[in-house]
Design an enzyme around this catalytic site. Structure first.
Site, PDB file in Angstrom:
ATOM      1  N   GLN A 170      43.420  42.072  38.139  1.00  0.00           N
ATOM      2  CA  GLN A 170      42.369  43.074  37.963  1.00  0.00           C
ATOM      3  C   GLN A 170      42.870  44.202  37.069  1.00  0.00           C
ATOM      4  O   GLN A 170      43.737  44.976  37.456  1.00  0.00           O
ATOM      5  CB  GLN A 170      41.938  43.615  39.333  1.00  0.00           C
TER       6      GLN A 170
ATOM      7  N   TYR B  35      48.364  45.392  40.172  1.00  0.00           N
ATOM      8  CA  TYR B  35      49.165  44.208  40.521  1.00  0.00           C
ATOM      9  C   TYR B  35      48.531  43.339  41.607  1.00  0.00           C
ATOM     10  O   TYR B  35      49.096  43.092  42.645  1.00  0.00           O
ATOM     11  CB  TYR B  35      50.631  44.556  40.824  1.00  0.00           C
ATOM     12  N   HIS B  36      47.354  42.823  41.245  1.00  0.00           N
ATOM     13  CA  HIS B  36      46.607  41.924  42.121  1.00  0.00           C
ATOM     14  C   HIS B  36      46.591  40.517  41.513  1.00  0.00           C
ATOM     15  O   HIS B  36      45.562  40.004  41.110  1.00  0.00           O
ATOM     16  CB  HIS B  36      45.170  42.436  42.300  1.00  0.00           C
ATOM     17  N   TYR B  37      47.745  39.893  41.450  1.00  0.00           N
ATOM     18  CA  TYR B  37      47.869  38.606  40.776  1.00  0.00           C
ATOM     19  C   TYR B  37      47.439  37.464  41.703  1.00  0.00           C
ATOM     20  O   TYR B  37      47.822  37.424  42.871  1.00  0.00           O
ATOM     21  CB  TYR B  37      49.327  38.358  40.353  1.00  0.00           C
TER      22      TYR B  37
END
Length: 616
Positions: A339, A541-543
């Site tokens: 995101q 850091y929404h991997y």
């Protein structure tokens, strides 16, 4: 009195073991204590299982999912469980929510960066956005901003189509009763942040002026505004480690946890394609352990695919390029979603002392914090205080599903004097100096529109066959123009909230400084914001998706609905890398749900096998 910005450099140095105190202030003793704690922890002998020791389950990665999974599997006293974590244990500084940004670029963070981006991150050094990734027992929940969002209920319904059903798992975890949609009997503390700045209070009122309802965004309806719900307990960070490992680490004799141990390969029998253990390095010595039942990857969306490829599971092209013999052809790392956000708009206010990150912290705050008060500035989750979930006019989502989140933070790049936050995010010095430096010593706040459903898709691949080399990571931020257009609408919504009567009571005023690279454009025009979006690209850091789940008919799937790696026996992936599509929110809670689901699947399978064998 103390300004947080004055001790940031000191804290960073202390975290890597340099016993240097730069200034005299109340926090010096805290950071010194943390550094000494880290050094003792590293030097302390930990029992390492002899080579070829057999455990029923080996879990690689002590992050969000790995900690919970280790807890659930070790509930069965007949099963031996080994949890392997590359990082160390949390210390006293990890507990303090306000200094979350300080934990990036330290030993608790893998400190990864993107490849140079073609369409985003223009304001970063070398056009590389930072990719924080937790390297400690607790994983990213040990360094993140602690915001807890479940996403939208429709996300879970969509995931059922991919073969994974997470219904009924959210409430099992929580132990805070925030509304009828929450639980109070689980292990994970979720609470409203007790400290609230004046700016945050007016922002929530302003969002309501703008037509957003006051909601529990983790309840039935997500569209609206709320103060942040966080994974904290009485104002202290409640990481996955603190919630699921610390209470049982030394009481369950069948659970063994080792830190500072980097797994470099999954051992897979090339004839039977059965995973039977891992190789890892501890203090420069390689060890090997074996699994009787399963090896489970919970190393996160960046490390789990890396380990699969290092072990011969991936595309022939990727493996051949680095000289690794292929065992199983799977599209590992071919899908990566994250995101992307825009750092701003930024607004000044007529308040005094409400900007948190650079705000003064007194010895009294520190004393009250350690005495158990959750109402001090120290318990603020790095200044992120309120969230608004909304559906922009150009959205294609269903009418009850947001496409933009606006995270409101009572801070900015200048609130710490241009030190830790700028460095952690990798912003260039000229970006700071020309666009933000004049905000030093002035109250201001930042709104960060988050693109919940990015269309741009990235990928991940091995840099070389060295297991200690970071992977190459290209999220392809903003490759698709429609992602820019959605963020543009999010920026307009943030401005609309700031211009409401409630926000004008604190004279919220848009900060009008063109960012470098967009000087030729008239400020506040659509073209200016489109330019700024590509310059001030930022991420939370929404991997997800690098080992995505799917039915057997899905050629892009790496794992089955049971989270088993296709073509390999006794190997599963249990973390956010399996998530097939983005949730409408942050991803820490999703990792826990994946682990809870996996624990049920594993228990059902192996307890059934046990009953069958006992019955023979």
């Amino acid at each position: 009195m103390l300004k947080i910005g004055s001790f940031i450099l000191s804290s960073a140095l202390l975290f890597i073991g340099l016993q240097v105190i730069v200034t005299e202030n109340p926090f010096d003793s805290v950071f010194k204590r943390a550094a000494e704690e880290d050094q003792r922890d590293k030097k302390k002998y930990q029992y390492v299982p002899p080579n070829n020791t057999i455990f029923d389950f080996i879990i690689v990665g002590g992050g969000s999912a790995g900690c919970l999974l280790a807890n659930r599997l070790s509930e069965n006293p007949r099963w031996s469980v080994l949890l392997i974590e590359a990082g160390g244990n949390e210390n006293i500084v990890h507990d303090m929510p306000i200094v979350a940004p300080n934990l990036q670029k330290t030993e608790s963070d893998w400190q990864y960066q993107t490849t140079p981006q073609e369409n985003a991150c223009f304001g970063m050094r070398d056009r590389k956005c930072s990719l924080p990734h937790g390297r400690a027992l607790g994983g990213t929940t040990s360094i993140n901003f602690m915001t807890f969002t479940r996403g939208n209920r429709r996300n879970i319904n969509i995931w059922v189509e991919f073969g994974i059903d997470l219904n009924n798992f959210f409430m099992n975890l929580e132990d805070e009763y925030l509304s009828p949609f929450h639980n109070r009997t689980g292990e994970l503390s979720v609470e409203f942040v007790e400290f609230r700045s004046k700016i945050a209070k007016y922002f929530v009122k302003g969002a309501q002026d703008a037509g957003l309802k006051s909601v529990d965004y983790n309840g039935y309806s997500q569209l609206g505004v709320s103060f942040a719900q966080a994974t904290t307990r009485n104002g202290h960070r409640a990481s996955s480690s603190k919630s699921f490992i610390e209470p049982i680490r030394y009481s369950r004799k069948n659970l063994h946890v080792i830190n500072y141990s980097t797994v470099i390969k999954i051992n897979i029998d090339p004839k039977t394609l059965t995973a039977y253990g891992v190789e890892y390095v501890y203090r420069d010595i390689m060890y090997s352990v074996r699994s009787r039942k399963e090896t489970i990857l919970s190393a996160g969306a960046l490390h789990s695919p890396q380990l699969l490829m290092l072990s011969g599971v991936g595309t022939g092209e990727d493996l051949e390029r680095v000289g690794i013999p292929q065992l199983v052809e799977l599209p590992v790392g071919q899908v990566l979603y994250d995101q992307v956000t825009h750092f701003g708009p930024v607004f000044t206010t007529n308040t005094t002392g409400s900007t948190l990150f650079g705000n003064t912290i007194t010895q009294k705050d520190l004393d009250q914090y350690f005495a158990g008060s959750a109402a001090t500035r120290i318990s603020s989750t790095a200044g992120f205080e309120a969230l608004a979930f909304l559906r922009t006019r150009n959205s294609r989502t269903p009418t009850d599903v947001p496409n933009i989140e606006i995270a409101m933070g009572a801070f900015g790049l200048a609130s710490d004097g241009g030190t830790v936050f700028k460095t952690a995010a990798n912003f260039r010095d000229d970006i700071y100096q020309k666009a933000f430096s004049e905000l030093e010593n002035r109250d201001h706040f930042t709104t960060i529109p988050v693109l919940l459903y990015p269309k741009s898709k990235g990928s991940l691949w091995l840099r070389d066959r060295n297991p200690f080399s970071p992977p190459e990571i290209n999220p392809n931020y903003l490759k698709e123009q429609e992602d820019v257009e959605f963020l543009l609408e999010g920026i307009k919504e943030a401005i609309r909230i700031a211009e409401t009567p409630s926000m004008q009571k604190i004279n919220a005023t848009l900060w009008k400084r063109n960012v470098p690279g967009c000087e030729h454009l008239k400020f506040r025009t659509d073209e200016y914001w489109r330019c700024s979006i590509r310059v001030l690209s930022y991420n939370f850091y929404h991997y997800i998706g690098t080992c995505k789940v799917g039915p057997h008919t899905d050629p892009t799937a790496v794992v089955s609905p049971e989270l088993k790696v296709r073509g390999v026996r006794r190997l599963r992936v249990v973390d956010n890398s399996v998530v097939p599509t983005m949730p409408a929110g942050h991803t820490a809670a999703i990792a826990l749900m994946i682990a809870e689901k996996a624990a049920d699947l594993i228990k059902q399978e192996w307890e059934q096998n046990y009953k069958i064998n006992v019955g023979k």
